[in-house]
Design an enzyme around this catalytic site. Structure first.
Site, short mmCIF file in Angstrom:
data_model
loop_
_atom_site.label_atom_id
_atom_site.label_comp_id
_atom_site.label_asym_id
_atom_site.label_seq_id
_atom_site.Cartn_x
_atom_site.Cartn_y
_atom_site.Cartn_z
N LYS A 288 0.84 -1.20 0.00
CA LYS A 288 0.00 0.00 0.00
C LYS A 288 0.87 1.25 0.00
O LYS A 288 0.63 2.18 -0.77
CB LYS A 288 -0.93 -0.04 1.23
CG LYS A 288 -1.87 1.14 1.33
CD LYS A 288 -3.14 0.78 2.08
CE LYS A 288 -2.97 0.76 3.59
NZ LYS A 288 -2.77 2.09 4.17
N SER A 289 1.88 1.28 0.87
CA SER A 289 2.72 2.48 0.96
C SER A 289 3.43 2.76 -0.37
O SER A 289 3.52 3.91 -0.82
CB SER A 289 3.79 2.29 2.05
OG SER A 289 3.18 2.18 3.31
N ARG B 69 2.85 5.94 -3.16
CA ARG B 69 4.01 6.78 -3.53
C ARG B 69 4.26 6.73 -5.03
O ARG B 69 4.63 7.72 -5.65
CB ARG B 69 5.25 6.33 -2.73
CG ARG B 69 5.19 6.80 -1.27
CD ARG B 69 6.13 6.00 -0.40
NE ARG B 69 6.24 6.50 0.97
CZ ARG B 69 5.35 6.28 1.95
NH1 ARG B 69 4.25 5.58 1.72
NH2 ARG B 69 5.55 6.76 3.16
N GLY C 29 -4.99 7.91 5.43
CA GLY C 29 -4.06 8.81 6.11
C GLY C 29 -2.84 9.09 5.26
O GLY C 29 -2.31 10.21 5.25
N ARG D 24 -8.40 12.12 12.61
CA ARG D 24 -6.98 11.79 12.75
C ARG D 24 -6.13 13.06 12.83
O ARG D 24 -6.44 14.07 12.21
CB ARG D 24 -6.56 10.86 11.60
CG ARG D 24 -7.35 9.56 11.73
CD ARG D 24 -6.95 8.55 10.74
NE ARG D 24 -5.59 8.08 10.96
CZ ARG D 24 -4.97 7.24 10.15
NH1 ARG D 24 -5.60 6.78 9.08
NH2 ARG D 24 -3.74 6.85 10.40
N SER E 230 7.09 8.90 12.24
CA SER E 230 5.99 8.72 11.28
C SER E 230 6.50 8.95 9.87
O SER E 230 6.98 10.04 9.53
CB SER E 230 4.87 9.72 11.58
OG SER E 230 4.05 9.88 10.44
N ASP F 181 1.45 -1.36 11.97
CA ASP F 181 0.16 -1.77 11.38
C ASP F 181 -0.15 -3.24 11.65
O ASP F 181 -1.27 -3.69 11.43
CB ASP F 181 0.17 -1.53 9.86
CG ASP F 181 0.21 -0.05 9.52
OD1 ASP F 181 -0.15 0.77 10.38
OD2 ASP F 181 0.59 0.28 8.38
N LYS G 109 -4.79 5.55 14.68
CA LYS G 109 -4.89 4.87 13.37
C LYS G 109 -6.35 4.90 12.91
O LYS G 109 -7.14 5.66 13.44
CB LYS G 109 -4.34 3.44 13.48
CG LYS G 109 -2.84 3.40 13.79
CD LYS G 109 -2.03 3.99 12.67
CE LYS G 109 -0.55 4.01 12.96
NZ LYS G 109 0.22 4.75 11.96
N ARG H 54 -6.67 1.57 18.01
CA ARG H 54 -6.42 0.12 17.97
C ARG H 54 -6.06 -0.48 19.32
O ARG H 54 -6.07 -1.71 19.46
CB ARG H 54 -5.37 -0.21 16.89
CG ARG H 54 -5.92 -0.02 15.49
CD ARG H 54 -4.96 -0.42 14.40
NE ARG H 54 -5.57 -0.20 13.10
CZ ARG H 54 -4.90 0.01 11.98
NH1 ARG H 54 -3.57 0.03 11.99
NH2 ARG H 54 -5.53 0.20 10.84
C1 S3P Z 1 2.42 4.73 6.27
C2 S3P Z 1 2.98 5.05 7.48
C3 S3P Z 1 2.44 4.60 8.77
C4 S3P Z 1 1.47 3.44 8.61
C5 S3P Z 1 0.50 3.67 7.49
C6 S3P Z 1 1.23 3.86 6.17
C7 S3P Z 1 3.03 5.25 5.02
O1 S3P Z 1 1.73 5.67 9.38
O2 S3P Z 1 0.79 3.20 9.82
O3 S3P Z 1 -0.39 2.58 7.37
O4 S3P Z 1 2.71 4.75 3.93
O5 S3P Z 1 3.85 6.17 5.13
P1 S3P Z 1 2.48 6.81 10.25
O6 S3P Z 1 3.39 7.56 9.38
O7 S3P Z 1 1.36 7.65 10.80
O8 S3P Z 1 3.21 6.06 11.32
#
Ligand code: S3P
Length: 426
Positions: A19-20, A24, A91, A119, A164, A312, A339, A343
């Site tokens: 996902k990350s 990006r 987020g 959030r 983060s 996560d 989150k 959680r």
């Molecule tokens: C993410 C960073 C994390 C993670 C989120 C995805 C990202 O959050 O919990 O699911 O893709 O950069 P935080 O940056 O708030 O820790």
């Protein structure tokens, strides 16, 4: 969906794209020149929100399931959206896109669902304001909806109070639009996908210890990226393979970047039979096949620097701890409260409903494992990771496990129940 106890769990699976990395890929592709092509893209609701936002800013993006082609227009090619950008439940979309929007000559606004509107966004409003950005919480509560952009940025050094990757990436992306070097130091290293990928797109970006720095106004050039499987999605099947009887699972093509792979270390520390096979590097990211078999697990402490590398996965790690003998202490994880759901509260409620002996704490939880779990109706709070973690608990629980909402899996793993069903019906 009803989950019942399994007698065995065997097979070979792949999990959806990371996902990350998928988010990006779309964002960096949009602000690069030329074509970016993503294969293995996560076709889930969160990443679709990112695509929709960039389409609203004039970027041509073609998507056919996990194949995405982005016609980038360079750093200064975005156009003002005609409506409020909709970030959905995401987020990552919210915080990363805010860094890009801060550098635009136009003013834009964004908003998302009920969860997103709770959030914390003060964590990006503070550094972006220090850079000279115009950014404000429209309801004045440090949450979305946000209004952003329209002013020139200056490079800063930012000491982030939280580990983060979303905050770090937001500041680095704004740094693309500022003259000079923008840097971020974090208390503990968070996932480094932005650093790895931006470097591939041609940015001058460095990581030294806890600090990442970027030089402004680069020329970014479109890339071809193979998105590996998401370890956060693999995590459910890693735990299933360790806690179910007669289990033998191979999860192929998973991203094992050390800033993400904390669950592997925890599984090993708890006595899990887990091995990495066929380790390789794909599009700059470490990748492996993960093999797990039924294990006698024991409790351990999960705390300190490893927390961002498994944040996560804590809901499913809590399920693993409930199935281990002895006590597992999870601490330094107060971020769990902000989150998609709180959680600490949502894991506690569901684990207790299943009969687990556990106590929530201010920054984690203490789980006394080894009690027989029994089925329940999982209260998901529309949090995808709660639904999936407790589906795994259902595989070892007496009776039936059902869900108040199972559609929320579409955020990160639309075919989760299908994959689980295929494994359990063999
Ligand atoms: C993410 C960073 C994390 C993670 C989120 C995805 C990202 O959050 O919990 O699911 O893709 O950069 P935080 O940056 O708030 O820790």
């Amino acid at each position: 969906m009803t989950i019942t106890k399994v007698k065995s769990l065997k097979g070979e699976i792949t999990v959806p794209g990371d996902k990350s990395i998928s988010h990006r890929g779309v964002m960096f592709g949009a602000i690069s020149e030329g074509i970016t092509e993503l294969t293995g893209f996560l076709d889930g609701a969160d990443c679709r929100s990112t695509i929709a936002c960039f389409r609203d800013m004039g970027i041509d993006i073609k998507q056919e399931s996990d194949h995405v082609v982005i016609h980038g227009k360079g750093l200064h090619g975005l156009t003002a959206p005609k409506q409020m950008l909709d970030v959905g439940n995401s987020g990552t979309t919210t915080r990363l896109i805010s860094g890009i929007l801060a550098g635009q000559p136009f003013v834009s606004s964004l908003n998302g669902d009920e969860s997103i509107q709770k959030r914390p966004m003060g964590r990006i409003i503070t550094p972006l304001s220090q850079m000279g950005a115009h950014i404000r919480s429209i309801k004045n509560n440090n949450c979305a909806p946000l209004e952003i952009g329209g002013s020139p940025l200056k490079a800063i050094h930012y000491d982030s109070p939280v580990a983060s990757a979303q905050v770090k990436s937001c500041v680095l992306l704004a740094g693309l639009y500022a003259d000079g070097i923008t840097s971020v130091t974090e208390p503990v290293i968070s996932r480094n996908h932005s650093e790895l990928m931006l470097s591939g797109f041609g940015a001058d970006i460095k990581s030294e210890g806890l600090t990442a720095s970027i030089v402004g106004n680069p020329k970014l050039v479109g890339q071809k990226i193979e998105v590996p499987g998401d370890i956060s999605s693999a995590a459910y099947f890693i735990v299933a393979g360790l806690i179910c009887p007669n289990a033998d699972l191979l999860i192929k093509n998973v991203n094992t970047n050390p800033t993400r792979a904390g669950i592997i270390k925890v599984a090993q520390a708890m006595g899990g039979n887990i091995e990495l096979l066929n380790e390789r590097v794909v599009s700059g990211e470490p990748v492996a096949d993960i093999h797990v078999t039924t294990s006698e697990l024991h409790g351990c402490e999960v705390s300190g620097e490893i927390i961002p590398a498994l944040i996560d996965e804590i809901p499913v790690i809590a399920v693993m701890a409930a199935c281990a003998t002895g006590t597992t202490v999870i601490k330094d994880a107060a971020e769990l409260k902000v989150k998609e759901s709180d959680r600490i509260a949502t894991v506690t409620e569901n684990l207790k409903n299943m009969g687990c002996d556990m106590t929530p704490t201010d920054d984690g939880m203490i789980i006394n494992g080894g009690k027989v779990l029994h089925g329940t109706t999982v209260n998901t709070y529309i949090d995808h990771r709660i639904a999936m973690a407790f589906a795994i608990a259902g595989l070892v629980a007496d009776g039936e496990t059902t869900f108040d909402n199972e559609d929320c899996c579409c955020i990160s793993y639309p075919d989760f129940f299908k994959t689980l069903n295929n494994l359990t019906n063999q």
